[in-house]
Design a protein around this motif. Structure first.
Motif, PDB file in Angstrom:
ATOM      1  N   ALA A 299      -1.175  -0.491 -10.991  1.00 41.87           N
ATOM      2  CA  ALA A 299      -2.459  -1.051 -10.593  1.00 41.87           C
ATOM      3  C   ALA A 299      -2.243  -1.977  -9.411  1.00 41.87           C
ATOM      4  CB  ALA A 299      -3.108  -1.811 -11.756  1.00 41.87           C
ATOM      5  N   MET A 300      -3.355  -2.308  -8.747  1.00 47.02           N
ATOM      6  CA  MET A 300      -3.252  -3.214  -7.606  1.00 47.02           C
ATOM      7  C   MET A 300      -4.468  -4.123  -7.558  1.00 47.02           C
ATOM      8  SD  MET A 300      -2.296  -2.371  -3.666  1.00 47.02           S
ATOM      9  CE  MET A 300      -2.501  -3.585  -2.359  1.00 47.02           C
TER      10      MET A 300
ATOM     11  N   PHE B 272      -6.423  -6.732  -4.847  1.00 44.39           N
ATOM     12  CA  PHE B 272      -6.475  -6.949  -3.403  1.00 44.39           C
ATOM     13  C   PHE B 272      -6.806  -8.402  -3.072  1.00 44.39           C
ATOM     14  CE2 PHE B 272      -7.246  -2.571  -4.364  1.00 44.39           C
ATOM     15  CZ  PHE B 272      -6.476  -1.897  -3.430  1.00 44.39           C
TER      16      PHE B 272
ATOM     17  N   HIS C 240       2.139   1.600  -3.542  1.00 41.42           N
ATOM     18  CA  HIS C 240       1.084   1.963  -4.485  1.00 41.42           C
ATOM     19  C   HIS C 240       0.527   3.356  -4.208  1.00 41.42           C
ATOM     20  CE1 HIS C 240      -1.871   1.297  -7.517  1.00 41.42           C
ATOM     21  NE2 HIS C 240      -2.892   1.091  -6.720  1.00 41.42           N
ATOM     22  N   GLY C 241       0.890   3.937  -3.064  1.00 44.15           N
ATOM     23  CA  GLY C 241       0.445   5.288  -2.761  1.00 44.15           C
ATOM     24  C   GLY C 241      -0.922   5.356  -2.102  1.00 44.15           C
ATOM     25  N   LEU C 242      -1.424   4.221  -1.623  1.00 45.24           N
ATOM     26  CA  LEU C 242      -2.720   4.249  -0.944  1.00 45.24           C
ATOM     27  C   LEU C 242      -2.567   4.821   0.457  1.00 45.24           C
ATOM     28  CD1 LEU C 242      -4.270   0.853  -2.057  1.00 45.24           C
ATOM     29  CD2 LEU C 242      -4.877   3.142  -2.823  1.00 45.24           C
TER      30      LEU C 242
ATOM     31  N   ARG D 271       0.831  -1.218   0.000  1.00 49.69           N
ATOM     32  CA  ARG D 271       0.000   0.000   0.000  1.00 49.69           C
ATOM     33  C   ARG D 271       0.860   1.259   0.000  1.00 49.69           C
ATOM     34  NH1 ARG D 271      -3.182  -3.919   1.546  1.00 49.69           N
ATOM     35  NH2 ARG D 271      -5.447  -3.723   1.303  1.00 49.69           N
TER      36      ARG D 271
ATOM     37  N   VAL E  71     -12.437  -6.406  -4.891  1.00 50.28           N
ATOM     38  CA  VAL E  71     -13.501  -5.422  -4.735  1.00 50.28           C
ATOM     39  C   VAL E  71     -14.148  -5.238  -6.104  1.00 50.28           C
ATOM     40  CG1 VAL E  71     -14.094  -3.110  -3.983  1.00 50.28           C
ATOM     41  CG2 VAL E  71     -12.133  -4.278  -2.965  1.00 50.28           C
ATOM     42  N   LEU E  72     -15.305  -5.856  -6.291  1.00 49.04           N
ATOM     43  CA  LEU E  72     -15.957  -5.785  -7.595  1.00 49.04           C
ATOM     44  C   LEU E  72     -17.171  -4.873  -7.501  1.00 49.04           C
ATOM     45  CD1 LEU E  72     -15.721  -9.538  -8.581  1.00 49.04           C
ATOM     46  CD2 LEU E  72     -14.241  -7.651  -9.270  1.00 49.04           C
ATOM     47  N   LEU E  73     -17.374  -4.117  -8.580  1.00 50.12           N
ATOM     48  CA  LEU E  73     -18.522  -3.223  -8.624  1.00 50.12           C
ATOM     49  C   LEU E  73     -19.788  -4.034  -8.809  1.00 50.12           C
ATOM     50  CD1 LEU E  73     -16.974  -0.529 -10.978  1.00 50.12           C
ATOM     51  CD2 LEU E  73     -17.105  -0.498  -8.492  1.00 50.12           C
TER      52      LEU E  73
ATOM     53  N   ARG F 270      -9.277  -7.034 -14.854  1.00 50.96           N
ATOM     54  CA  ARG F 270      -9.514  -5.590 -14.811  1.00 50.96           C
ATOM     55  C   ARG F 270      -8.177  -4.840 -14.739  1.00 50.96           C
ATOM     56  NH1 ARG F 270     -13.479  -3.671 -10.207  1.00 50.96           N
ATOM     57  NH2 ARG F 270     -11.804  -4.465  -8.906  1.00 50.96           N
TER      58      ARG F 270
END
Lengths: 244, 235
Positions: A84-85, A87, A56-58, A53, A91-93, A151
């Motif tokens: 990109a990352m 998890f 990745h800059g989170l 994290r 986490v799916l829309l 994705r």
């Protein structure tokens, strides 16, 4: 990948992260360049996910700095769009499989036709083309993780962070996920991935970073790591000892 | 007891007969409240999402006030909107006093805080789940609003129905702003209020039964549709 400004190398200088004066990660100096996958190993609580994290800059480090040294890092948009990352728990829309892949492509300004073509192509590559119109959330765990990888893959990132992408999957689904990760790496994306599965690390890694209690215990090429680990902590971990 | 059974009979008769006066009253009630819900949602949903995703000084006070506004007394809202719309008020030139447009305005004021407060909570919960992924994909919280509203659509529909329930049921605001003019601004609730005060309890009760039936069927239909869609999405 051709004609694109490079985002790498990524340089971590004395990076630390503390919460309420409790040091979770400290004194991390690492450099990531284009090349075979780097796997981050270590027991639970060693700071593996935190390190990803931070890269990745989170989250922002509380000490030291995270530097992207390639020319692409000069513009904030490239900096975000070239990495990109994926998890541990995808986490799916709440949309269709296809719409999930198209979503970030739209953010990157692709028109509807190119989005669709690209999304379908990548779904084909991860074996989900037949499920394109299904709602993403009704897929099985393994399919969901493949979708999350698709994705990310559709974005053709220069570097892809993977946080234990197969931790919750059965062996069959794990193999499928590993196959996809191998293909993403082969397509020219730098993979930086955490795992606590030694077999997986053996199968995928070019080099290994071993984290122990928030610090880098060692960084060695994979073959060397498994034959002759440098640090006591890694040796104990490989022997299945309790290292915390 | 006599009044109640008489009322049931009367309401059945009115519904079977499709009494034109009754239809007009039902039509206006639905038109006013549905318009108010649409407008209130157009304002309340983005506002609730904005409040959920942004951090600024005074934000907590904002949330407290918003939550308190869910319980605004309709008569007070009616009075305020009346003053605004009256000839000498700031919007007096619109000529909306004693018109359906004015009634819509009053109900928008009543509904918007409800939709906003409930959607703020929904969006905040969804953001906890989505934040890392959306930020990873390059969205800032502000840019994520549309995404979160769409992905929260099933839960957010509850906020919208709560707003509709409030609008279709209230009498205080629209009776002040609308004036309960026969054939023009008379709605189910204002008619019930009028018939009760005139002593025609059976007619008032019959109208009440029709109102309940409409409210229940609309909510039942919406809930069924929503649940089916939600199950299909696995959301």
């Amino acid at each position: 990948m051709h004609g694109r400004l490079s985002l790498l190398p990524l340089q971590l200088n004395d990076v630390g992260y503390s919460v309420n004066r409790q040091r979770l990660i400290g004194g991390v100096n690492l450099r990531f360049e284009m090349g075979p996958p780097t796997l981050i190993l270590g027991p639970n609580g060693a700071g593996k996910s935190l390190l990803l994290r931070l890269c990745h800059g989170l989250i922002e480090p509380t000490a030291g700095d995270v530097q992207w040294q390639g020319p692409a890092a000069q513009t904030p948009q490239n900096l975000r769009f070239e990495q990109a990352m994926v998890f541990q728990k995808p986490v799916l829309l709440r949309r269709s499989v296809l719409a999930n892949v198209e979503f970030p492509l739209k953010l990157r300004g692709l028109d509807a036709a190119s989005r669709r073509a690209k999304a379908l192509a990548v779904l084909e590559r991860v074996g989900l083309a037949a499920l394109a119109e299904r709602p993403a959330r009704v897929l099985s765990g393994g399919e969901q993780q493949r979708l999350a990888l698709a994705r990310a893959w559709a974005l053709e990132p220069q570097i892809l962070f993977l946080d234990e992408p197969s931790a919750a999957l059965d062996p069959g689904a794990t193999r499928q996920v590993e196959g996809i990760i191998g293909n993403i790496a082969a397509s020219g994306t730098k993979i930086v991935m955490t795992t606590h599965d030694l077999g997986q690390a053996r199968r995928l890694a070019g080099d290994i970073i071993f984290l122990h209690r928030g610090s880098v215990a060692e960084r060695t090429p994979a073959t060397e790591f498994f034959n002759q680990p440098q640090s006591d902590a890694a040796r104990a971990f490989l022997q299945g000892d309790l290292t915390w | 007891m006599n009044t109640i059974s008489e009322a049931f009979l009367l309401s059945l008769q009115m519904m079977v007969r499709l009494d034109p006066e009754l239809l007009r009253i039902i039509g206006l009630s639905l038109r006013v409240s549905l318009t108010a819900v649409v407008l209130g949602s157009l304002i309340g949903l983005p506002f609730g999402a904005l409040l959920a995703l942004t951090r600024f000084p005074g934000r907590n006070a904002c949330i407290v006030v918003l939550n308190a506004c869910m319980g605004l007394p309709p008569v007070v809202v009616g009075l305020i909107v009346y003053l605004i719309l009256s000839r000498s008020g700031p919007l007096g030139t619109f000529g909306w006093l004693f018109t359906p447009a004015g009634m819509v305005m009053a109900q928008v004021v009543l509904i918007t805080p409800i939709v906003a407060a409930l959607s703020r909570q929904t969006v905040a919960d969804l953001w906890i789940e989505y934040e890392e992924q959306l930020r990873s994909l390059g969205l800032t919280p502000i840019k994520a609003i549309a995404t979160l509203l769409w992905d929260g659509r099933f839960s957010l529909s509850t906020a919208v129905f709560a707003g509709f329930g409030r609008a279709i049921a209230e009498v205080g605001a629209i009776i002040i702003v609308g004036g309960n003019i026969n054939g023009f601004t008379r709605t189910m609730t204002t008619a019930i209020s009028l018939e009760t005060s005139r002593g025609d309890l059976a007619l008032a009760m019959a109208l009440g039964i029709v109102l309940l039936a409409i409210a229940i069927s609309i909510n039942a239909a919406a809930t069924t549709l929503g649940n089916t869609a939600r199950r299909r999405q696995g959301a």
